[in-house]
Design a protein around this motif. Structure first.
Motif, short mmCIF file in Angstrom:
data_model
loop_
_atom_site.label_atom_id
_atom_site.label_comp_id
_atom_site.label_asym_id
_atom_site.label_seq_id
_atom_site.Cartn_x
_atom_site.Cartn_y
_atom_site.Cartn_z
N GLN A 1 0.77 -1.20 -0.03
CA GLN A 1 0.11 0.08 -0.12
C GLN A 1 0.84 1.23 -0.09
O GLN A 1 0.47 2.35 -0.63
CB GLN A 1 -1.04 -0.19 1.17
CG GLN A 1 -2.14 1.09 1.10
CD GLN A 1 -2.89 0.45 -0.08
OE1 GLN A 1 -3.26 -0.55 -0.39
NE2 GLN A 1 -3.44 1.74 -0.86
N ALA A 2 1.94 1.23 0.57
CA ALA A 2 3.03 2.49 0.47
C ALA A 2 3.42 2.51 -0.90
O ALA A 2 3.71 3.72 -1.25
CB ALA A 2 4.08 2.16 1.55
N GLY A 3 3.77 1.42 -1.50
CA GLY A 3 4.08 1.54 -2.84
C GLY A 3 3.07 2.30 -3.79
O GLY A 3 3.27 2.91 -4.62
N VAL A 4 1.73 2.00 -3.39
CA VAL A 4 0.69 2.47 -4.20
C VAL A 4 0.56 3.69 -4.15
O VAL A 4 0.60 4.73 -4.83
CB VAL A 4 -0.73 1.94 -3.82
CG1 VAL A 4 -1.85 2.53 -4.44
CG2 VAL A 4 -0.79 0.39 -4.14
N LEU A 5 0.75 4.15 -2.85
CA LEU A 5 0.52 5.74 -2.47
C LEU A 5 1.85 6.46 -3.00
O LEU A 5 1.82 7.58 -3.86
CB LEU A 5 0.75 5.94 -0.98
CG LEU A 5 0.28 7.40 -0.28
CD1 LEU A 5 -0.60 8.15 -1.13
CD2 LEU A 5 0.52 7.29 1.13
N LYS A 6 3.03 6.11 -3.15
CA LYS A 6 4.29 6.63 -3.76
C LYS A 6 3.94 6.70 -5.16
O LYS A 6 4.16 7.75 -5.91
CB LYS A 6 5.30 5.70 -3.31
CG LYS A 6 6.73 6.43 -3.92
CD LYS A 6 7.92 5.49 -3.34
CE LYS A 6 8.09 5.44 -1.84
NZ LYS A 6 9.13 4.36 -1.49
N ARG A 7 3.57 5.65 -5.82
CA ARG A 7 3.14 5.73 -7.35
C ARG A 7 2.06 6.69 -7.78
O ARG A 7 2.49 7.45 -8.62
CB ARG A 7 2.69 4.35 -7.65
CG ARG A 7 2.83 4.20 -9.33
CD ARG A 7 2.19 2.86 -9.64
NE ARG A 7 0.58 2.96 -9.65
CZ ARG A 7 -0.07 2.18 -8.71
NH1 ARG A 7 0.55 1.29 -8.07
NH2 ARG A 7 -1.21 2.17 -8.65
N CYS A 8 1.25 6.85 -7.05
CA CYS A 8 0.08 7.67 -7.12
C CYS A 8 0.53 9.06 -6.98
O CYS A 8 0.27 9.96 -7.80
CB CYS A 8 -1.23 7.52 -6.39
SG CYS A 8 -2.20 5.74 -6.73
N SER A 9 1.20 9.52 -6.15
CA SER A 9 1.86 10.81 -5.80
C SER A 9 2.98 11.09 -7.11
O SER A 9 2.64 12.06 -7.51
CB SER A 9 2.69 10.64 -4.70
OG SER A 9 1.90 10.38 -3.43
N LYS A 10 3.67 10.16 -7.41
CA LYS A 10 4.52 10.48 -8.74
C LYS A 10 3.61 10.80 -9.93
O LYS A 10 4.22 11.66 -10.94
CB LYS A 10 5.59 9.34 -8.73
CG LYS A 10 6.68 9.12 -7.95
CD LYS A 10 7.59 8.12 -7.93
CE LYS A 10 8.45 7.84 -7.17
NZ LYS A 10 9.43 6.90 -7.35
N GLU A 11 2.57 10.09 -10.12
CA GLU A 11 1.84 10.34 -11.17
C GLU A 11 1.18 11.63 -11.20
O GLU A 11 1.22 12.31 -12.24
CB GLU A 11 0.67 9.06 -11.33
CG GLU A 11 1.03 7.79 -11.74
CD GLU A 11 0.16 6.65 -11.86
OE1 GLU A 11 -1.30 7.39 -11.69
OE2 GLU A 11 0.44 5.57 -12.07
#
Length: 109
Positions: A14-24
């Motif tokens: 879930q931390a990876g999902v949050l990080k990816r969405c922030s980068k997007e």
């Protein structure tokens, strides 16, 4: 990358999902700026209306993605926070992954 502890796996994902969405979201914001500059340049150069219209469509699509990214960030933030709130094992609470996830939450408040 992630610890082998199965208790940390959902939180790490879930931390990876949050990080990816922030980068997007950052990427789309940069793309909007770039596209706006490109349209201004095309207009200054007197390019044909079709080309300018197509670039404006690309700009509109990029702008539409920003609110979508914000919704996904909010959802990922909530899910990560809920997962972290359920963790009670002292070993997990002291792990690097847990501390990294805390930093990520703070950065996305």
């Amino acid at each position: 990358m992630a610890s082998k502890d199965p208790k940390l796996r959902p939180m790490t994902i879930q931390a990876g999902v949050l990080k990816r969405c922030s980068k997007e979201k950052v990427m789309y914001e940069k793309e909007v700026e770039t596209q706006e500059a490109r349209i201004v340049k095309l207009k200054e150069e007197g390019k044909d209306e079709y080309t300018i219209r197509k670039q404006e469509e690309v700009l509109a699509e990029s702008r539409m993605m920003i609110p979508d990214c914000q919704k996904r960030i909010k959802r990922a933030y909530t899910e990560l926070k809920n997962l972290m709130d359920m963790l009670t094992d002292p070993e997990v609470l002291e792990s690097k992954e847990y501390k990294d996830a805390q930093e990520l939450l703070k950065a996305n408040e």
